[in-house]
Scaffold this active site. Structure first.
Site, mmCIF file in Angstrom:
data_model
loop_
_atom_site.group_PDB
_atom_site.id
_atom_site.type_symbol
_atom_site.label_atom_id
_atom_site.label_comp_id
_atom_site.label_asym_id
_atom_site.label_seq_id
_atom_site.Cartn_x
_atom_site.Cartn_y
_atom_site.Cartn_z
ATOM 1 N N GLY A 257 0.812 -1.206 0.000
ATOM 2 C CA GLY A 257 0.000 0.000 0.000
ATOM 3 C C GLY A 257 0.848 1.261 0.000
ATOM 4 C CG ASN B 236 -0.915 3.639 -4.040
ATOM 5 O OD1 ASN B 236 -1.063 2.556 -3.507
ATOM 6 N ND2 ASN B 236 -1.913 4.508 -4.196
ATOM 7 N N GLY C 299 -0.357 7.913 1.309
ATOM 8 C CA GLY C 299 -0.469 7.937 2.753
ATOM 9 C C GLY C 299 0.743 7.432 3.507
ATOM 10 N N GLY D 17 2.048 4.475 3.741
ATOM 11 C CA GLY D 17 2.931 3.603 2.984
ATOM 12 C C GLY D 17 3.883 4.377 2.098
ATOM 13 C CE1 TYR E 138 -9.004 -0.288 9.866
ATOM 14 C CE2 TYR E 138 -9.459 0.744 11.992
ATOM 15 C CZ TYR E 138 -8.633 0.573 10.897
ATOM 16 O OH TYR E 138 -7.432 1.248 10.822
#
Length: 304
Positions: free
Chosen positions: A21, A23, A25, A27, A170
């Site tokens: 992930g 790409n 935020g 990450g 979640y």
């Protein structure tokens, strides 16, 4: 150290880091910081175009290092297996595996029929880690860092049926991240590799992009007000990944009030995250559901 920042990251030349992930935020900021300190970085992302665009942005600030991309959809075990095979072909060792990608509020099921948040946030990463574990063990001091959340405190996982539907899905997936972290570190005890966890506190990222609009707006407003940029939110992950003094099974998060803001320090999880019965039962169920059987660490070390 109460003000640990990117400036404390040691030289990362010669190290390989895989960040899921990456790409956007947390990450992206994690991958960028590692690259700027010399690591070869792999952006493992679902959207190949966005991954390539992110890699190009990182190359602008870290032009002398290698920045790769790999297609990875954690909602598909076929995709996880394909990505892992490609990474195994490309690298004989992986120093850092950063299990960062995550979603909240995404309804429905994965390609394999798992509830989306549990399937993507936990099972996809469980499978990926298992398929790459011998490469992590082959590194001189490999680390697996799994990104959890303050939301883990609202999660409930029953030892009798860890994958049972219902409840705060979640929170359940983020609790699963921690149960996995501790169970994995115990299994790595005979090797030089370690498993750690981190959480960003509040951070203005796209993790809530599938949540209802009012929730997204509230999340964005609060994190902007608190000054929690993605770069600040990535610091706990970066410390867990690179601090020479970090130890296995440590959990890093912000030092401030309620762990929402501040610089990264070791924090305590909810007590149930330390429950070994739940850790071991979740492990068994995760192997059954994903079909990924972890190698014996001692054997993997010898092969590596």
């Amino acid at each position: 150290m109460s003000t640990w920042t990117e400036t404390h990251i040691p030289d990362q030349h010669g190290r390989v880091a895989v960040v899921t992930g990456a790409n956007t935020g947390l990450g992206f900021e994690t991958a960028r910081a590692l690259a700027e300190h010399g690591a070869t970085v792999v952006l493992a992302c679902r959207n190949a175009d966005r991954a390539r665009a992110a890699a190009a942005r990182i190359a602008e600030t870290a032009p002398s290092v290698r920045v790769d991309t790999e297609s990875l959809d954690l909602a598909s075990l076929d995709s996880v297996r394909t990505a892992a095979a490609a990474l195994r072909d490309r690298y004989d060792h992986i120093d850092l595996l950063i299990n960062n990608a995550g979603v909240t509020g995404l309804r429905g099921v994965t390609a394999d029929g798992f509830e989306n948040q549990f399937g993507i946030n936990h099972l996809g990463h469980f499978a990926l880690t298992g398929l790459l574990l011998d490469r992590v063990i082959a590194a001189p001091a490999g680390r697996v860092v799994t990104v959890s959340s303050l939301g883990h405190r609202a999660g409930r996982i029953e030892a009798t049926d860890p994958a049972a539907p219902g409840g705060n899905t979640y929170g359940k997936s983020k609790l699963a991240n921690l149960l996995f972290t501790y169970a994995l570190d115990r299994r790595l005890s005979a090797t030089a590799a370690r498993s750690l966890a981190a959480h960003p506190g509040g951070a203005n990222t796209e993790v809530a992009r599938y949540a209802p609009a009012p929730v997204r707006a509230l999340n964005r407003g609060l994190t902007v007000l608190l000054g929690r940029t993605p770069a600040m939110g990535a610091l706990p992950t970066l410390r867990a990944a690179t601090d020479p003094g970090a130890s296995g099974s440590e959990f890093y998060g912000p030092a401030g009030l309620l762990e929402v803001r501040g610089y990264p320090v070791v924090v305590e999880p909810a007590e149930r995250a330390r429950d070994r019965e739940r850790q071991d039962r979740l492990w068994e169920v995760s192997e059954e559901l994903t079909g990924v059987r972890y190698p014996d660490p001692a054997v993997a070390e010898q092969l590596g």
